[in-house]
Scaffold this motif. Structure first.
Motif, short mmCIF file in Angstrom:
data_model
loop_
_atom_site.label_atom_id
_atom_site.label_comp_id
_atom_site.label_asym_id
_atom_site.label_seq_id
_atom_site.Cartn_x
_atom_site.Cartn_y
_atom_site.Cartn_z
N THR A 149 0.85 -1.19 0.00
CA THR A 149 0.00 0.00 0.00
C THR A 149 0.88 1.24 0.00
O THR A 149 2.10 1.15 0.21
N LYS A 152 -2.36 7.90 -0.52
CA LYS A 152 -3.11 8.47 -1.64
C LYS A 152 -2.75 9.95 -1.80
O LYS A 152 -2.62 10.67 -0.81
N THR A 183 -6.21 1.74 -7.36
CA THR A 183 -6.28 2.03 -5.93
C THR A 183 -4.87 1.98 -5.34
O THR A 183 -3.94 1.50 -5.99
N ASN A 184 -4.74 2.45 -4.11
CA ASN A 184 -3.42 2.44 -3.46
C ASN A 184 -3.21 1.14 -2.70
O ASN A 184 -2.71 1.12 -1.58
#
Length: 332
Positions: A149, A152, A183-184
């Protein structure tokens, strides 16, 4: 005589048309002054518009957040006329902004005989400077996957997707994935016995309704190294000592072993180099180990690279009381 009269009438008509045209140029303006972003720079935004007036413009702007679309603050700034733009100017560069952010821009305009009108751009973006906060989210040992991850960026108009490059420990590319990473969060198949190197960059395609800026690609993020928590293959107490063995991970620098008498409050029992796959611990808190007690143990793999220290996540512990079995560890 009739010819002279006709010429005079023609002159009157031409004069009337000229006066009318002049009046129109002084008192009217195009109704659409659509504000379009034409450049996204380092802490700057450049906007242009199509309207023509005979008076000046005033411009305002405000950062858009999750809780505020920025319109009220941008309009208030434009109304204050703190930034006045001369008539005939068709673009303006706003400086001193934040990168990785989106702004609302308000343009006030009108004529000497009409009240000011306002037009907005609700998605003007500064430059994305790169992905920050790339980190290991979790290593899923049971399904041989790594989850990554990163932070953002601020909300921006248009599409942002990410390109993820997964490499081996020497930096050799394994996969360069920019297919559907919107998406992150990213998962990929891995080998639990190996180290991987990862970097990410963002690709921003602006909303064509509010911007004519081209698609931009950020620089690559800093690289990070990720690897699994070593699997404890055996752990037992004998002769007052605790012997722990684990599954090696290729090219780590060291292993640290942690022990507790309950599933929490762990003490580091020792560290060995990355070529080892086992360790014998003589005491815990100054006392020998007892085969009648229950102990919990886990192992952390460690590596230093690029001036940074990396360690495996801590998900599983091993319970020992005559025999061993894996248990889930409560996060610290």
């Amino acid at each position: 005589m009739n010819n002279i009269r006709g010429i005079k009438n023609l002159i009157k008509i031409i004069s009337s048309l000229a006066v009318f045209a002049l009046f129109c140029s002084l008192s009217t303006f195009k109704s659409d002054a659509k504000v379009i972003q034409t450049d996204e720079g380092d802490k700057t935004i450049t906007v242009s518009w199509t309207n023509e007036t005979v008076t000046d413009y005033s411009i305002g702007f405000a950062k858009i957040t999750d809780k505020d679309n920025g319109r009220a603050a941008a309009k208030a700034m434009a109304d204050s006329k703190s930034r006045v733009i001369p008539a005939g100017t068709m673009s303006y560069k706003i400086t001193g902004l934040e990168n990785n952010a989106m702004y609302c821009v308000c343009l006030n305009y009108g004529t000497s005989s009409a009240a000011y009108n306002s037009e907005y751009n609700d998605g003007a973006c500064t430059r994305l400077t790169g992905v920050k906060g790339l980190r290991l989210q979790r290593w899923w040992k049971n399904i041989n996957k790594v989850e990554l991850t990163w932070d953002k960026p601020a909300s921006v108009y248009g599409d942002i997707k990410y390109e993820v490059m997964l490499m081996d420990s020497s930096g050799k590319k394994i996969i360069d994935d920019d297919s559907n990473v919107f998406t992150n969060d990213y998962m990929h198949n891995v080998n639990n016995k190996k180290i991987y190197c990862v970097k990410v960059r963002a690709i921003h395609t602006p909303d064509m309704n509010s911007s004519t800026c081209p698609t931009s690609v950020t620089p690559w993020s800093d690289k990070i190294y990720v690897f699994s928590q070593p699997t404890v293959t055996s752990a037992s107490v004998s002769g007052g000592k605790l012997k722990v063995n684990w599954q090696k991970i290729s090219k780590v620098d060291s292993y640290s072993v942690y022990v507790s008498t309950k599933n929490g409050d762990y003490k580091k029992a020792g560290t060995v180099n990355g070529k080892k796959k086992g360790m014998t611990i003589k005491t815990l808190n100054g006392a020998a180990f007892s085969s009648s007690k229950t102990y919990y143990v886990y192992v952390v793999a460690e590596k230093s690279a690029g001036g940074k220290n990396y360690s495996s996540d801590i998900i599983y512990t091993y319970q020992i009381k005559g025999y061993g079995k894996p248990v889930s560890k409560k996060k610290k």
